[in-house]
Design a protein around this motif. Sequence first.
Motif, PDB file in Angstrom:
ATOM      1  N   ALA A 118       9.418  68.285  26.709  1.00 47.33           N
ATOM      2  CA  ALA A 118      10.169  67.819  25.534  1.00 47.33           C
ATOM      3  C   ALA A 118       9.412  66.675  24.865  1.00 47.33           C
ATOM      4  O   ALA A 118       8.793  65.845  25.544  1.00 47.33           O
ATOM      5  N   VAL A 119       9.485  66.676  23.537  1.00 42.45           N
ATOM      6  CA  VAL A 119       8.954  65.549  22.776  1.00 42.45           C
ATOM      7  C   VAL A 119      10.144  64.746  22.260  1.00 42.45           C
ATOM      8  O   VAL A 119      11.079  65.313  21.687  1.00 42.45           O
ATOM      9  N   PHE A 120      10.124  63.441  22.501  1.00 38.94           N
ATOM     10  CA  PHE A 120      11.160  62.543  21.956  1.00 38.94           C
ATOM     11  C   PHE A 120      10.484  61.761  20.827  1.00 38.94           C
ATOM     12  O   PHE A 120       9.782  60.779  21.081  1.00 38.94           O
ATOM     13  N   PRO A 121      10.653  62.229  19.581  1.00 40.02           N
ATOM     14  CA  PRO A 121       9.946  61.584  18.476  1.00 40.02           C
ATOM     15  C   PRO A 121      10.768  60.464  17.856  1.00 40.02           C
ATOM     16  O   PRO A 121      12.003  60.511  17.860  1.00 40.02           O
ATOM     17  N   LEU A 157       3.776  66.773  10.960  1.00 38.33           N
ATOM     18  CA  LEU A 157       5.046  67.389  11.349  1.00 38.33           C
ATOM     19  C   LEU A 157       5.266  67.352  12.855  1.00 38.33           C
ATOM     20  O   LEU A 157       4.350  67.639  13.640  1.00 38.33           O
ATOM     21  N   THR A 158       6.505  67.046  13.231  1.00 40.06           N
ATOM     22  CA  THR A 158       6.846  66.993  14.662  1.00 40.06           C
ATOM     23  C   THR A 158       6.603  68.349  15.333  1.00 40.06           C
ATOM     24  O   THR A 158       6.081  68.406  16.442  1.00 40.06           O
ATOM     25  N   VAL A 159       6.961  69.441  14.646  1.00 39.84           N
ATOM     26  CA  VAL A 159       6.787  70.762  15.279  1.00 39.84           C
ATOM     27  C   VAL A 159       5.308  71.060  15.528  1.00 39.84           C
ATOM     28  O   VAL A 159       4.960  71.703  16.528  1.00 39.84           O
ATOM     29  N   ASN A 160       4.447  70.591  14.649  1.00 40.42           N
ATOM     30  CA  ASN A 160       3.003  70.811  14.871  1.00 40.42           C
ATOM     31  C   ASN A 160       2.517  70.013  16.070  1.00 40.42           C
ATOM     32  O   ASN A 160       1.714  70.494  16.871  1.00 40.42           O
ATOM     33  N   PHE A 161       3.032  68.789  16.172  1.00 40.95           N
ATOM     34  CA  PHE A 161       2.659  67.987  17.343  1.00 40.95           C
ATOM     35  C   PHE A 161       3.155  68.676  18.618  1.00 40.95           C
ATOM     36  O   PHE A 161       2.425  68.775  19.609  1.00 40.95           O
ATOM     37  N   CYS A 162       4.399  69.164  18.585  1.00 41.72           N
ATOM     38  CA  CYS A 162       4.959  69.855  19.761  1.00 41.72           C
ATOM     39  C   CYS A 162       4.053  71.009  20.170  1.00 41.72           C
ATOM     40  O   CYS A 162       3.728  71.162  21.358  1.00 41.72           O
TER      41      CYS A 162
END
Length: 158
Positions: free
Chosen positions: A9-12, A77-82
């Motif tokens: 999980a990523v907690f951004p 984008l957060t999804v790209n980082f994920c």
Amino acid sequence: MSTSKQKIAVFPGSFDPITKGHEAIVKRALPLFDKVIIAIGNNTEKNKYFTLEQRKLYLEKTFAHLPKTEIAVFEGLTVNFCQSVGANFILRGLRSVSDFEFEKNIAQINRSLNEEIETVFLLTDPEYIAFTSTIVRDIHKYGGNVKLLVPDAIEGYF
Ligand code: ADP
């Protein structure tokens, strides 16, 4: 040996600075995932009170003793980082109905950008509902004591 995919999980967030509320969400999420990456979204357009280096240091000190955590900084984008770190979950905390209104839009957009990434929400512990980074910054700016609001591991920095 199981070959099933690791649950990451990523907690951004901005974490400007991290509060006890953020810390509690991460600790409660740890049993649910193999790894939680606490990631500072470094959006250059937004002015921050604490520098990126300070915010990162506070996260590192707060979670140093928890082996299933990792600290990261990302742009875009957060999804790209994920995707780049193999994370299939985004973790967010919910304090209020207004948080929910805001978060549900972001979660739906993120899902339309990448439907393999699920956003998971945890409700804030009641005692931390009023713990916002904004309040910490305001108290700090005017010389007040923020020790009660920030994680114990970093109270010496303020
Ligand atoms: P952002 O700039 O993305 O809002 P924040 O650093 O303020 O980033 O918050 C990151 C996440 O932590 C968000 O999901 C937010 O709802 C959650 N959060 C913030 N404060 C608290 C708190 N006191 N308790 C639980 N979750 C919180």
